[in-house]
Design a protein around this motif. Structure first.
Motif, PDB file in Angstrom:
ATOM      1  N   SER A 109       0.834  -1.203   0.000  1.00 14.08           N
ATOM      2  CA  SER A 109       0.000   0.000   0.000  1.00 14.08           C
ATOM      3  C   SER A 109       0.866   1.248   0.000  1.00 14.08           C
ATOM      4  CB  SER A 109      -0.919  -0.003   1.228  1.00 14.08           C
ATOM      5  OG  SER A 109      -1.607   1.221   1.363  1.00 14.08           O
ATOM      6  N   LEU A 110       1.927   1.251   0.806  1.00 16.94           N
ATOM      7  CA  LEU A 110       2.826   2.398   0.864  1.00 16.94           C
ATOM      8  C   LEU A 110       3.545   2.590  -0.474  1.00 16.94           C
ATOM      9  CD1 LEU A 110       4.304   4.626   2.396  1.00 16.94           C
ATOM     10  CD2 LEU A 110       5.861   2.882   3.294  1.00 16.94           C
ATOM     11  N   ARG A 111       4.015   1.486  -1.059  1.00 21.92           N
ATOM     12  CA  ARG A 111       4.731   1.587  -2.339  1.00 21.92           C
ATOM     13  C   ARG A 111       3.808   2.100  -3.443  1.00 21.92           C
ATOM     14  NH1 ARG A 111       7.194  -3.885  -3.988  1.00 21.92           N
ATOM     15  NH2 ARG A 111       4.959  -4.382  -4.031  1.00 21.92           N
ATOM     16  N   HIS A 112       2.585   1.610  -3.451  1.00 22.55           N
ATOM     17  CA  HIS A 112       1.631   2.061  -4.475  1.00 22.55           C
ATOM     18  C   HIS A 112       1.381   3.564  -4.350  1.00 22.55           C
ATOM     19  CE1 HIS A 112      -1.838   2.048  -7.160  1.00 22.55           C
ATOM     20  NE2 HIS A 112      -2.508   2.715  -6.226  1.00 22.55           N
ATOM     21  N   SER A 113       1.232   4.053  -3.125  1.00 24.04           N
ATOM     22  CA  SER A 113       1.010   5.473  -2.899  1.00 24.04           C
ATOM     23  C   SER A 113       2.222   6.288  -3.352  1.00 24.04           C
ATOM     24  CB  SER A 113       0.724   5.717  -1.410  1.00 24.04           C
ATOM     25  OG  SER A 113       0.607   7.090  -1.147  1.00 24.04           O
ATOM     26  N   CYS A 114       3.427   5.793  -3.031  1.00 20.02           N
ATOM     27  CA  CYS A 114       4.646   6.506  -3.428  1.00 20.02           C
ATOM     28  C   CYS A 114       4.780   6.559  -4.949  1.00 20.02           C
ATOM     29  CB  CYS A 114       5.873   5.823  -2.815  1.00 20.02           C
ATOM     30  SG  CYS A 114       6.010   6.040  -1.020  1.00 20.02           S
ATOM     31  N   GLU A 115       4.519   5.452  -5.632  1.00 21.20           N
ATOM     32  CA  GLU A 115       4.598   5.430  -7.098  1.00 21.20           C
ATOM     33  C   GLU A 115       3.627   6.436  -7.714  1.00 21.20           C
ATOM     34  OE1 GLU A 115       4.102   1.575  -8.758  1.00 21.20           O
ATOM     35  OE2 GLU A 115       5.779   0.690  -7.655  1.00 21.20           O
ATOM     36  N   ALA A 116       2.416   6.494  -7.166  1.00 21.41           N
ATOM     37  CA  ALA A 116       1.414   7.420  -7.700  1.00 21.41           C
ATOM     38  C   ALA A 116       1.872   8.862  -7.547  1.00 21.41           C
ATOM     39  CB  ALA A 116       0.078   7.200  -6.995  1.00 21.41           C
ATOM     40  N   ASN A 117       2.474   9.188  -6.406  1.00 20.66           N
ATOM     41  CA  ASN A 117       2.919  10.560  -6.189  1.00 20.66           C
ATOM     42  C   ASN A 117       4.154  10.899  -7.017  1.00 20.66           C
ATOM     43  OD1 ASN A 117       1.247  11.992  -3.991  1.00 20.66           O
ATOM     44  ND2 ASN A 117       1.523   9.953  -3.142  1.00 20.66           N
ATOM     45  N   VAL A 118       5.077   9.937  -7.188  1.00 21.18           N
ATOM     46  CA  VAL A 118       6.240  10.159  -8.048  1.00 21.18           C
ATOM     47  C   VAL A 118       5.789  10.416  -9.490  1.00 21.18           C
ATOM     48  CG1 VAL A 118       8.265   9.061  -9.084  1.00 21.18           C
ATOM     49  CG2 VAL A 118       7.864   8.890  -6.618  1.00 21.18           C
ATOM     50  N   ASP A 119       4.874   9.575  -9.959  1.00 21.23           N
ATOM     51  CA  ASP A 119       4.361   9.734 -11.321  1.00 21.23           C
ATOM     52  C   ASP A 119       3.681  11.090 -11.487  1.00 21.23           C
ATOM     53  OD1 ASP A 119       3.483   8.474 -14.006  1.00 21.23           O
ATOM     54  OD2 ASP A 119       1.572   9.043 -13.091  1.00 21.23           O
ATOM     55  N   LEU A 120       2.923  11.494 -10.497  1.00 15.93           N
ATOM     56  CA  LEU A 120       2.193  12.760 -10.560  1.00 15.93           C
ATOM     57  C   LEU A 120       3.153  13.952 -10.649  1.00 15.93           C
ATOM     58  CD1 LEU A 120      -0.723  13.986 -10.252  1.00 15.93           C
ATOM     59  CD2 LEU A 120      -0.207  14.207  -7.831  1.00 15.93           C
ATOM     60  N   ILE A 121       4.172  13.964  -9.802  1.00 22.86           N
ATOM     61  CA  ILE A 121       5.093  15.102  -9.761  1.00 22.86           C
ATOM     62  C   ILE A 121       5.965  15.163 -11.014  1.00 22.86           C
ATOM     63  CG2 ILE A 121       7.033  16.113  -8.499  1.00 22.86           C
ATOM     64  CD1 ILE A 121       5.753  14.809  -5.964  1.00 22.86           C
ATOM     65  N   LEU A 122       6.482  13.996 -11.457  1.00 23.90           N
ATOM     66  CA  LEU A 122       7.336  13.987 -12.644  1.00 23.90           C
ATOM     67  C   LEU A 122       6.551  14.372 -13.893  1.00 23.90           C
ATOM     68  CD1 LEU A 122       9.553  10.841 -11.970  1.00 23.90           C
ATOM     69  CD2 LEU A 122      10.152  13.252 -11.689  1.00 23.90           C
ATOM     70  N   ASN A 123       5.317  13.920 -13.974  1.00 19.93           N
ATOM     71  CA  ASN A 123       4.482  14.321 -15.113  1.00 19.93           C
ATOM     72  C   ASN A 123       4.250  15.831 -15.104  1.00 19.93           C
ATOM     73  OD1 ASN A 123       3.921  12.154 -16.818  1.00 19.93           O
ATOM     74  ND2 ASN A 123       2.377  11.321 -15.408  1.00 19.93           N
ATOM     75  N   HIS A 124       4.056  16.366 -13.899  1.00 19.21           N
ATOM     76  CA  HIS A 124       3.864  17.818 -13.810  1.00 19.21           C
ATOM     77  C   HIS A 124       5.115  18.563 -14.279  1.00 19.21           C
ATOM     78  CE1 HIS A 124       2.304  21.619 -12.342  1.00 19.21           C
ATOM     79  NE2 HIS A 124       3.468  21.827 -11.732  1.00 19.21           N
ATOM     80  N   LEU A 125       6.292  18.080 -13.874  1.00 20.45           N
ATOM     81  CA  LEU A 125       7.538  18.733 -14.285  1.00 20.45           C
ATOM     82  C   LEU A 125       7.818  18.555 -15.773  1.00 20.45           C
ATOM     83  CD1 LEU A 125       9.884  17.870 -11.271  1.00 20.45           C
ATOM     84  CD2 LEU A 125       8.700  20.024 -11.745  1.00 20.45           C
ATOM     85  N   ARG A 126       7.337  17.444 -16.319  1.00 18.13           N
ATOM     86  CA  ARG A 126       7.505  17.218 -17.764  1.00 18.13           C
ATOM     87  C   ARG A 126       6.551  18.105 -18.570  1.00 18.13           C
ATOM     88  NH1 ARG A 126       6.396  11.095 -18.760  1.00 18.13           N
ATOM     89  NH2 ARG A 126       6.830  11.702 -20.919  1.00 18.13           N
ATOM     90  N   GLY A 127       5.487  18.573 -17.910  1.00 17.47           N
ATOM     91  CA  GLY A 127       4.493  19.360 -18.629  1.00 17.47           C
ATOM     92  C   GLY A 127       3.588  18.483 -19.466  1.00 17.47           C
ATOM     93  N   ALA A 128       3.537  17.202 -19.153  1.00 13.32           N
ATOM     94  CA  ALA A 128       2.736  16.265 -19.960  1.00 13.32           C
ATOM     95  C   ALA A 128       1.656  15.635 -19.086  1.00 13.32           C
ATOM     96  CB  ALA A 128       3.622  15.168 -20.531  1.00 13.32           C
ATOM     97  N   ASP A 129       0.509  15.407 -19.692  1.00 10.79           N
ATOM     98  CA  ASP A 129      -0.610  14.658 -19.089  1.00 10.79           C
ATOM     99  C   ASP A 129      -1.252  15.361 -17.905  1.00 10.79           C
ATOM    100  OD1 ASP A 129       1.272  11.638 -19.563  1.00 10.79           O
ATOM    101  OD2 ASP A 129      -0.136  12.617 -20.942  1.00 10.79           O
ATOM    102  N   ALA A 130      -0.569  16.325 -17.335  1.00  9.46           N
ATOM    103  CA  ALA A 130      -1.138  16.977 -16.155  1.00  9.46           C
ATOM    104  C   ALA A 130      -0.834  18.465 -16.204  1.00  9.46           C
ATOM    105  CB  ALA A 130      -0.575  16.371 -14.882  1.00  9.46           C
ATOM    106  N   PRO A 131      -1.578  19.193 -17.002  1.00  3.92           N
ATOM    107  CA  PRO A 131      -1.307  20.616 -17.145  1.00  3.92           C
ATOM    108  C   PRO A 131      -1.464  21.388 -15.844  1.00  3.92           C
ATOM    109  CG  PRO A 131      -3.409  20.033 -18.146  1.00  3.92           C
ATOM    110  CD  PRO A 131      -2.731  18.750 -17.806  1.00  3.92           C
ATOM    111  N   ALA A 132      -2.257  20.879 -14.930  1.00  5.33           N
ATOM    112  CA  ALA A 132      -2.424  21.520 -13.624  1.00  5.33           C
ATOM    113  C   ALA A 132      -2.212  20.467 -12.548  1.00  5.33           C
ATOM    114  CB  ALA A 132      -3.821  22.132 -13.503  1.00  5.33           C
ATOM    115  N   PRO A 133      -1.716  20.866 -11.388  1.00  7.90           N
ATOM    116  CA  PRO A 133      -1.503  19.895 -10.314  1.00  7.90           C
ATOM    117  C   PRO A 133      -2.785  19.114 -10.010  1.00  7.90           C
ATOM    118  CG  PRO A 133      -0.544  22.014  -9.734  1.00  7.90           C
ATOM    119  CD  PRO A 133      -1.351  22.233 -10.983  1.00  7.90           C
TER     120      PRO A 133
END
Length: 402
Positions: free
Chosen positions: A42-66
């Protein structure tokens, strides 16, 4: 090359980074070391989701807004797992610090990434942390409030089932005791206190006060009463229970005799209510069922007690108020002093012959001799019924029977 390219490189390592982040959190936050509280998956799944969210935001892809939805889900899950909010937020800080260190390490392998961009992006990273931490905290508090409400509703329902006798099966009683934080075996005692208004607790904070005294209990607030079941695990526990109840100086409380099985809770509640009914007049006080058995008998049968008053004391109660009160008070002190006219006179500040005269007057009015044990018993019970009803002084004597 800029920071978005660095984020793209790291994005290919999301599963690895998520696991490393989870391991670091588990190593640095004691609450996360308990596998039964928060499973590592459960902890690993949560961490992966947050890593993916932040990196996508920095890439400017898939998540134009936080997008704070993963943080909202994390807050809810951690609340359901019983993870304290402070530990959850601590884990978030560790996770963000870890990810930023990985971003910096990857950026150093690309000299063409400007330092100025790293500085500006660090501010954005911690702004994201603030947004996600606030989302986690809000979701955690909302879920905790909902879970607390559900838990209180369930505890209230289980307590009601014990008081009404709906639960009788041994296994179900054991489960109810566990849910309510009570031992499976007694002794227990039930208390009932008068509520002056619907929704008003006469024993405010009683469960917490008893918990501090190491006495587990459960309570229900009814429109007219607050009722509770307390475990008394040691010989001194009953005295402690009484002492805690007496701290509520304005409350009127009745207490049942001790009993051993939760199956007997309904009967104990009846005894507690009888003890409450046996409290004299309308002032505050705490009465145990076993302290005055005669008062309990009178309280248990008010209609019969009223009839006894009519049969035994009616001529006396029909006297003018002053004389009626004087004779009843004399009679009460005479019984309280085991039939000693001298001791009763001392309490009343009169001559013993005055007491004897009044007793003879009572015998004449009632047609019963106080030297006859059977007749004296009839008068004693009728007197108790009068005192329990609050009549005998300035009230209308006919209210006793009513």
């Amino acid at each position: 090359m800029d920071l978005s390219d660095v984020a793209a490189v790291l994005h290919a390592r999301v599963p690895e980074l998520g696991e490393q982040m989870a391991l670091r959190i588990r190593a640095q936050v004691d609450a996360y070391k308990d596998e039964s509280l928060t499973p590592f998956d459960s902890l690993r799944h949560s961490c992966e989701a947050n890593v993916d969210l932040i990196l996508n935001h920095l890439r400017g892809a898939d998540a134009p807004a936080p997008d704070p939805s993963p943080s909202r889900e994390t807050g809810r899950i951690r609340a359901e797992q019983g993870m304290p909010l402070a530990d959850t937020l601590h884990a978030y800080r560790i996770g963000f610090a870890f990810l930023w260190s990985e971003i910096l390490a990857e950026a150093r392998t690309h000299p063409d990434v400007p330092d100025a961009e790293l500085v500006s992006q660090s501010a954005e990273i911690w702004a994201l942390f603030g947004l996600y931490a606030q989302t986690v905290a809000t979701a955690h508090r909302e879920a905790t409030a909902e879970l607390t409400s559900q838990r209180q509703a369930r505890r209230s329902a289980l307590a009601e089932a014990l008081f009404t006798g709906v639960i009788a099966d041994r296994t179900t009683l054991r489960d109810a005791a566990r849910e309510l934080g009570l031992p499976e075996r007694g002794p227990y005692a039930v208390a009932a206190a008068v509520a002056e208004a619907p929704g008003e607790e006469p024993l405010t904070g009683i469960e917490s006060a008893l918990r501090q005294a190491r006495l587990p209990s459960t309570w229900r607030l009814l429109p007219d009463q607050q009722i509770g079941l307390a475990a008394l695990p040691s010989p001194a526990a009953e005295d402690t229970f009484l002492r805690v109840l007496k701290r509520a100086r304005n409350a009127r409380v009745g207490i049942s005799p001790c009993f051993g099985s939760l199956r007997d809770t309904p009967q104990a509640l009846r005894f507690a209510r009888l003890a409450l009914a046996g409290l004299r007049h309308t002032g505050p006080g705490v009465a145990r069922f076993d302290d005055d058995p005669l008062a309990m008998v009178v309280a248990a049968a008010p209609a019969e007690a009223g009839h006894l008053v009519e049969v035994v004391l009616r001529p006396l109660l029909d006297l003018p108020a002053a004389e009626r009160a004087r004779l009843l008070e004399t009679l009460e002190h005479w019984f309280a002093t085991s039939g000693s006219a001298r001791e009763a006179a001392g309490r009343l500040f009169v001559h013993p012959n005055t007491v004897r005269y009044r007793l003879r007057r009572i015998e004449e009015l009632t047609g019963r001799s106080l030297s006859d044990p059977r007749a004296a018993a009839h008068i004693a019970v009728a007197l108790q019924a009068v005192r329990t009803s609050g009549t005998g002084s300035s009230a209308d004597p006919r209210d006793a029977a009513a």
